[in-house]
Design an enzyme around this catalytic site. Structure first.
Site, PDB file in Angstrom:
ATOM      1  N   CYS A  31       0.824  -1.205   0.000  1.00 60.03           N
ATOM      2  CA  CYS A  31       0.000   0.000   0.000  1.00 60.03           C
ATOM      3  C   CYS A  31       0.865   1.265   0.000  1.00 60.03           C
ATOM      4  O   CYS A  31       1.463   1.586  -1.023  1.00 60.03           O
ATOM      5  CB  CYS A  31      -1.011  -0.051   1.141  1.00 60.03           C
ATOM      6  SG  CYS A  31      -2.434   0.994   0.840  1.00 60.03           S
ATOM      7  N   HIS A  75      -3.365  -5.132   1.668  1.00 60.21           N
ATOM      8  CA  HIS A  75      -2.696  -5.391   2.955  1.00 60.21           C
ATOM      9  C   HIS A  75      -2.744  -6.874   3.332  1.00 60.21           C
ATOM     10  O   HIS A  75      -3.567  -7.252   4.168  1.00 60.21           O
ATOM     11  CB  HIS A  75      -3.406  -4.615   4.070  1.00 60.21           C
ATOM     12  CG  HIS A  75      -3.175  -3.149   4.059  1.00 60.21           C
ATOM     13  ND1 HIS A  75      -2.226  -2.533   4.840  1.00 60.21           N
ATOM     14  CD2 HIS A  75      -3.771  -2.157   3.369  1.00 60.21           C
ATOM     15  CE1 HIS A  75      -2.249  -1.238   4.643  1.00 60.21           C
ATOM     16  NE2 HIS A  75      -3.187  -0.976   3.738  1.00 60.21           N
ATOM     17  N   GLU A  95      -1.009  -8.368   5.378  1.00 65.45           N
ATOM     18  CA  GLU A  95      -0.714  -8.543   6.811  1.00 65.45           C
ATOM     19  C   GLU A  95      -1.973  -8.404   7.663  1.00 65.45           C
ATOM     20  O   GLU A  95      -1.943  -8.694   8.854  1.00 65.45           O
ATOM     21  CB  GLU A  95       0.366  -7.539   7.248  1.00 65.45           C
ATOM     22  CG  GLU A  95      -0.093  -6.108   7.471  1.00 65.45           C
ATOM     23  CD  GLU A  95      -0.344  -5.319   6.182  1.00 65.45           C
ATOM     24  OE1 GLU A  95      -0.302  -5.919   5.097  1.00 65.45           O
ATOM     25  OE2 GLU A  95      -0.635  -4.110   6.283  1.00 65.45           O
TER      26      GLU A  95
HETATM   27  N1  GLN Z   1      -3.368   1.865   3.491  1.00 70.56           N
HETATM   28  C1  GLN Z   1      -2.450   2.665   2.994  1.00 70.56           C
HETATM   29  O1  GLN Z   1      -1.250   2.405   3.084  1.00 70.56           O
HETATM   30  C2  GLN Z   1      -2.943   3.915   2.379  1.00 70.56           C
HETATM   31  C3  GLN Z   1      -1.932   4.678   1.560  1.00 70.56           C
HETATM   32  C4  GLN Z   1      -2.229   6.157   1.623  1.00 70.56           C
HETATM   33  N2  GLN Z   1      -3.503   6.445   1.036  1.00 70.56           N
HETATM   34  C5  GLN Z   1      -1.125   6.948   0.930  1.00 70.56           C
HETATM   35  O2  GLN Z   1      -1.382   7.605  -0.016  1.00 70.56           O
HETATM   36  O3  GLN Z   1      -0.024   6.908   1.321  1.00 70.56           O
END
Ligand code: GLN
Length: 229
Positions: free
Chosen positions: A92, A196, A198
């Site tokens: 992410c 994610h 995890e």
């Molecule tokens: N769950 C996440 O890691 C979100 C990422 C976050 N929206 C970002 O732009 O960094």
């Protein structure tokens, strides 16, 4: 009688500046067959001296994480780690930090670690309220669908090098949209997921990464696999 030595266990670092690093650590700590130690990385000294086989960049807020990394003097050492071909998995926000280009409507030009030849669009599915779970088909993990948790997730908009391999796409109807988007890729020593793994009980993605780490370290000639025949 020849004795078969088991492969050496791995030492995995998790960038622990902000975000969902505890969840990665908890999951990795269950994989005791493969892992010797899971180490929180907050400083350049820890990155250099922990004898790590691989690194994980967790989810969180990529702008905040980059800011703290810069403040701790970690951005350049992290870039050096990527350039050296050592394994990194970004989930992410970690995917955003690993990518060469990140787009969002408001903020352009945020500092990135880079190395992964993709461009990403941040917050592609909307706000926290638009979080969703999607059962993804990920052939590299086997036939069972993988429960992927998307939280303010990015998407991978363009693949900018033929060596980037697509591991998974999400069907956007799961997020109330249309079409599909790329949400997991691998390029050599780099692995990246928009979701994610995890946050689920399913450890197949972490096991896939550990296998990848052994393969990459073997290619780097660093003898992770010490089994003799
Ligand atoms: N769950 C996440 O890691 C979100 C990422 C976050 N929206 C970002 O732009 O960094």
């Amino acid at each position: 009688m020849t004795e078969q030595q088991p492969p050496r266990k791995l030492r995995i670092g998790v960038l622990a500046l902000q975000g969902a690093f505890t969840e990665h650590i908890n999951l990795l700590n269950r994989l005791t067959d493969d892992i010797e130690a899971v180490i929180q990385i907050k400083t350049p000294q820890q990155l250099e001296s922990s004898n790590l086989d691989a690194l994980i960049l967790p989810g969180g807020e990529s702008t905040t994480m980059a800011l703290i990394a810069e403040r701790n003097g970690l951005m350049e050492p992290l870039r050096g780690w990527v350039r050296a071909g050592k394994p990194v998995w970004g989930t992410c926000a970690g995917l955003i930090l690993l990518s060469n280009t990140a787009h969002r409507t408001k903020q352009l030009g945020q500092p990135l670690i880079g190395g992964l030849s993709v461009s990403v669009k941040r917050n592609a599915f909307g706000t926290q309220l638009n979080s969703f779970v999607s059962d993804l088909s990920i052939p590299s993990l086997g036939p069972e669908p993988f429960p992927a948790v998307f939280i303010r997730a990015p998407i991978i908009e363009t693949l900018d090098d033929p060596s980037v391999e697509v591991l998974a796409r999400v069907t956007n109807s799961d997020a109330g949209g249309e079409g599909e988007n790329i949400v997991a890729v691998r390029q050599g020593s780099l692995l990246a997921t928009a979701f994610h793994p995890e946050l689920t009980a399913d450890d197949r993605f972490h096991r896939y990464y550990l296998e990848m780490v052994r393969e990459v370290r073997g290619n780097l000639g660093e003898g992770v696999n010490t089994s003799s025949s």
